[in-house]
Each structure stands twice: as structure tokens, then as C-alpha cells.
Design a protein around this motif. Sequence first.
Motif, PDB file in Angstrom:
ATOM      1  N   ALA A 176      58.859 108.985  60.199  1.00  0.00           N
ATOM      2  CA  ALA A 176      57.961 109.698  61.109  1.00  0.00           C
ATOM      3  C   ALA A 176      57.218 108.649  61.944  1.00  0.00           C
ATOM      4  O   ALA A 176      56.863 107.582  61.425  1.00  0.00           O
ATOM      5  CB  ALA A 176      56.961 110.541  60.319  1.00  0.00           C
ATOM      6  N   PRO A 177      56.985 108.906  63.215  1.00  0.00           N
ATOM      7  CA  PRO A 177      56.215 107.936  64.012  1.00  0.00           C
ATOM      8  C   PRO A 177      54.880 107.612  63.349  1.00  0.00           C
ATOM      9  O   PRO A 177      54.161 108.512  62.916  1.00  0.00           O
ATOM     10  CB  PRO A 177      56.011 108.664  65.343  1.00  0.00           C
ATOM     11  CG  PRO A 177      57.164 109.611  65.430  1.00  0.00           C
ATOM     12  CD  PRO A 177      57.416 110.069  64.016  1.00  0.00           C
ATOM     13  N   LEU A 178      54.583 106.318  63.251  1.00  0.00           N
ATOM     14  CA  LEU A 178      53.334 105.895  62.613  1.00  0.00           C
ATOM     15  C   LEU A 178      52.213 106.070  63.636  1.00  0.00           C
ATOM     16  O   LEU A 178      52.157 105.365  64.641  1.00  0.00           O
ATOM     17  CB  LEU A 178      53.441 104.436  62.161  1.00  0.00           C
ATOM     18  CG  LEU A 178      52.480 103.965  61.062  1.00  0.00           C
ATOM     19  CD1 LEU A 178      52.908 102.614  60.521  1.00  0.00           C
ATOM     20  CD2 LEU A 178      51.039 103.899  61.543  1.00  0.00           C
TER      21      LEU A 178
ATOM     22  N   ALA B 198      43.161 102.148  63.493  1.00  0.00           N
ATOM     23  CA  ALA B 198      43.716 101.790  64.798  1.00  0.00           C
ATOM     24  C   ALA B 198      44.953 102.637  65.053  1.00  0.00           C
ATOM     25  O   ALA B 198      45.749 102.881  64.136  1.00  0.00           O
ATOM     26  CB  ALA B 198      44.080 100.305  64.852  1.00  0.00           C
ATOM     27  N   LEU B 199      45.101 103.079  66.295  1.00  0.00           N
ATOM     28  CA  LEU B 199      46.262 103.874  66.665  1.00  0.00           C
ATOM     29  C   LEU B 199      47.445 102.965  66.960  1.00  0.00           C
ATOM     30  O   LEU B 199      47.300 101.944  67.642  1.00  0.00           O
ATOM     31  CB  LEU B 199      45.965 104.716  67.906  1.00  0.00           C
ATOM     32  CG  LEU B 199      45.352 106.102  67.690  1.00  0.00           C
ATOM     33  CD1 LEU B 199      43.994 105.998  67.019  1.00  0.00           C
ATOM     34  CD2 LEU B 199      45.253 106.864  69.006  1.00  0.00           C
ATOM     35  N   LEU B 200      48.614 103.368  66.471  1.00  0.00           N
ATOM     36  CA  LEU B 200      49.856 102.692  66.822  1.00  0.00           C
ATOM     37  C   LEU B 200      50.766 103.619  67.624  1.00  0.00           C
ATOM     38  O   LEU B 200      51.874 103.241  67.983  1.00  0.00           O
ATOM     39  CB  LEU B 200      50.585 102.201  65.569  1.00  0.00           C
ATOM     40  CG  LEU B 200      49.955 100.967  64.921  1.00  0.00           C
ATOM     41  CD1 LEU B 200      48.888 101.370  63.898  1.00  0.00           C
ATOM     42  CD2 LEU B 200      51.005 100.101  64.252  1.00  0.00           C
ATOM     43  N   ASN B 201      50.274 104.827  67.865  1.00  0.00           N
ATOM     44  CA  ASN B 201      51.012 105.819  68.641  1.00  0.00           C
ATOM     45  C   ASN B 201      50.013 106.885  69.072  1.00  0.00           C
ATOM     46  O   ASN B 201      48.877 106.899  68.586  1.00  0.00           O
ATOM     47  CB  ASN B 201      52.150 106.429  67.798  1.00  0.00           C
ATOM     48  CG  ASN B 201      53.346 106.839  68.641  1.00  0.00           C
ATOM     49  OD1 ASN B 201      53.193 107.338  69.750  1.00  0.00           O
ATOM     50  ND2 ASN B 201      54.542 106.619  68.107  1.00  0.00           N
TER      51      ASN B 201
ATOM     52  N   VAL C   1      47.223 117.966  57.056  1.00  0.00           N
ATOM     53  CA  VAL C   1      48.255 117.168  57.720  1.00  0.00           C
ATOM     54  C   VAL C   1      49.064 116.447  56.645  1.00  0.00           C
ATOM     55  O   VAL C   1      48.555 115.551  55.962  1.00  0.00           O
ATOM     56  CB  VAL C   1      47.626 116.151  58.694  1.00  0.00           C
ATOM     57  CG1 VAL C   1      48.722 115.328  59.377  1.00  0.00           C
ATOM     58  CG2 VAL C   1      46.762 116.861  59.727  1.00  0.00           C
ATOM     59  N   ARG C   2      50.322 116.819  56.521  1.00  0.00           N
ATOM     60  CA  ARG C   2      51.199 116.222  55.503  1.00  0.00           C
ATOM     61  C   ARG C   2      52.218 115.261  56.101  1.00  0.00           C
ATOM     62  O   ARG C   2      53.116 114.790  55.411  1.00  0.00           O
ATOM     63  CB  ARG C   2      51.883 117.322  54.702  1.00  0.00           C
ATOM     64  CG  ARG C   2      50.913 118.120  53.826  1.00  0.00           C
ATOM     65  CD  ARG C   2      51.638 119.138  52.954  1.00  0.00           C
ATOM     66  NE  ARG C   2      50.762 119.685  51.931  1.00  0.00           N
ATOM     67  CZ  ARG C   2      49.948 120.729  52.109  1.00  0.00           C
ATOM     68  NH1 ARG C   2      49.912 121.324  53.295  1.00  0.00           N
ATOM     69  NH2 ARG C   2      49.181 121.167  51.133  1.00  0.00           N
ATOM     70  N   ASP C   3      52.077 114.975  57.374  1.00  0.00           N
ATOM     71  CA  ASP C   3      52.955 114.018  58.041  1.00  0.00           C
ATOM     72  C   ASP C   3      52.575 112.610  57.569  1.00  0.00           C
ATOM     73  O   ASP C   3      51.416 112.207  57.673  1.00  0.00           O
ATOM     74  CB  ASP C   3      52.751 114.145  59.552  1.00  0.00           C
ATOM     75  CG  ASP C   3      53.689 113.282  60.370  1.00  0.00           C
ATOM     76  OD1 ASP C   3      53.919 112.122  59.975  1.00  0.00           O
ATOM     77  OD2 ASP C   3      54.172 113.746  61.414  1.00  0.00           O
ATOM     78  N   PRO C   4      53.534 111.815  57.051  1.00  0.00           N
ATOM     79  CA  PRO C   4      53.216 110.487  56.514  1.00  0.00           C
ATOM     80  C   PRO C   4      52.809 109.469  57.577  1.00  0.00           C
ATOM     81  O   PRO C   4      52.389 108.358  57.237  1.00  0.00           O
ATOM     82  CB  PRO C   4      54.508 110.058  55.829  1.00  0.00           C
ATOM     83  CG  PRO C   4      55.583 110.800  56.553  1.00  0.00           C
ATOM     84  CD  PRO C   4      54.970 112.128  56.906  1.00  0.00           C
ATOM     85  N   GLY C   5      52.897 109.818  58.856  1.00  0.00           N
ATOM     86  CA  GLY C   5      52.529 108.886  59.900  1.00  0.00           C
ATOM     87  C   GLY C   5      51.042 108.806  60.169  1.00  0.00           C
ATOM     88  O   GLY C   5      50.597 107.953  60.936  1.00  0.00           O
TER      89      GLY C   5
END
Length: 342
Positions: free
Chosen positions: A241-243, A109-112, A211-215
Motif C-alpha cells: 500500500a502507498p506509504l 512526516a508525509l511520504l505521499n 483506518v486499517r490501511d497499513p500505509g
Amino acid sequence: MKVLCFSSFTFAYLDRARVLFATLRRHHPDWRLVALITDHPPPGVEIDLSAEAFDQVVWFEDLDIPGGRSWLFGHDVVEACTAVKGPFLLKAATEQPVDAVLYLDPDTALLNDLDPLIGMLGQHDGLLTPHLLAPETTLEGILDNERSVARTGVFNLGFLAIRTRGDGLRMAQWWNDRLLAFCHDDIPEGLFVDQRWCDQIPAFFPGFGIVRDPGYNVASWNLSHRRIRFGADGSAYANDAPLRFWHFTKLGPVGEGMTRRYARDNVEVYEIWNWYKRQIALYRDPRIPERWWYWGQYADGRPVAREDRLRYRRDPELQRRFPDPFATGPDSYRAWLDTQHG
């Protein structure tokens, strides 16, 4: 950039898929959303799919997979729903007027919004998310997470994105071919449905980025290195980072148990899980049995045992002799099995 996003599921996962597509529609109203369904509704249950948040339904039969029902019989529900991802990815990349194709598991599910991913696809022909972004520091974490990744694959294929060009298109053809022949849950043979194949993508297709962004793709298996918090405006963050999206794998005691083990005192994690469970309850259709799968049974309603599938899949002579293994009655695979079981 024109984007198509799809998910692959059965009607038993329709509630989860509804949550996913509702969040996709909220954040990306201009994307084309496609439901890939390898199933049929339970008898007597009518579901108006035209009223759902997705734009299109693609059925297993629409994929024109060689062997059709014979091919499908050789897969359990997890194998089948992952194997069809390859044929549809290739079909979408070559037949749809889009620049990018994204896949998301139905239990995400997307949160952003995912706008930064689209930006990354301006620089790469495809994107993958690793299960883990940092080494574990405890024996418990090594056993639960690093060892699991060694068995099931470096990258989590609950997410995949490609451009419909270059290495993205070449990967789609390669993955289609591998999944049609080898999308099996057979860890001793080095296979874990679609994931283990993708360990080779960085070597085969250098146009892919990681993709290494933790969000992105937050899940129980990486919570030991991702602290979740809410901003003053209610926005969620992972390590500041934005989730972007959460992968609610194994909803129920198993998934919640692993989440508690690694979230520990991070109460924001439990708030997100509770929100997701409320959404699932909102979208659940009580007419659909919890483990319903049309292709999980023979024509007479008897369940198909996994050993029956494996026997059929491994024997070309049985496939030749019984082109529709779901059939029952005289001269059917089911009748032949009854003689073997004596």
C-alpha cells in the motif's frame, strides 16, 4: 472539501514540526495549516514564524482555557501539548470555515498525499488509526507492543481526523471536556494523556471509521507487520500500500533501537529514518535548547518539579490561594513550597 490540519508542539520540537509542515505543504498546498504552540521562545531568540510553512500560529493564550496559567501549571510538557488538542479541535470545528479538521503529531512526516483519507471522510464523521493492525506472533512483540497498547490506548492519537458535523462535532466537544479535566499521564489510574479516552470513541460515536490501511501511521510499534519497500519510481510502500505518513516517535536511541528490533533486515526502513534525520538537521535552530519549555520553570528560572505540579493540581485550596503558581517572591506558591521543604 476545505481542510484544516494542525499540530501541537513546543519550540524544542520546532525542527520536527518544520519537517511535518513542509511535507504537508508539498502534498496539500490548498490545506490550511496551523501551528498550535504552548510555549514562548527562549530569551533573546527571535523566530520569524511568518516565514514558516504554516499559515497561522495559535498560542496557548489564544485558547482562553478556564484557569489559564493555573490550569497549565498542573500539566507537564507532554500533558499540556496533548491537552490543548481538544480545545483547539473544538474551536477549529466550530469557528473555522472548514469541512474537516486533521491533527498530526509534530514528529510525523508525509511520504505521499492523504487524499484517500479525505475520501474516507465522505463516508465517516471521523477517523482513527490503531497502533496495531494484526496480532503479534512473538513473546517479544506481545510484551513490547500489545501490552503497551493495553496500557496506553488502542488508537494512536498522533493522528485524528473529523468532519465538522454530526459525530465529528459531538466527539470534539466530548474530547475537549475530557482533556480539560483529565489529560494526565497516570497509567495506574487508567489515564494516558489523550489516548485512553479514545478507546471509547467507536462505542460512543458510531460515525467514526477505523483506518486499517497499513500505509498510515507507520511506526516502530507496528513494523513487525509492515514490510517497507520502494517502487521503481522511488515511491514508498508498506505491505504494497502507498506509504502515506510515518510517525518518527522518540527520535534518538530509544526510537531507533525499537525500530531496529522490528525492521531487522528491512533496509528501506533505515533509509527513511536517515532521510528524516537529515531533514531534522536541516531545520534545527541551534539557538533553541534541546529540552526548552517556557512553562517548565518558575518566574525566577528555577525548574518546576513534577511533584510540585501534582501537589498543586490535586489541591483546590492551593489553586484558590495561588492563582498564578509560576510566580515567585513573597506570598507565592514557590515561596510556600520552600517553607514546606524546610
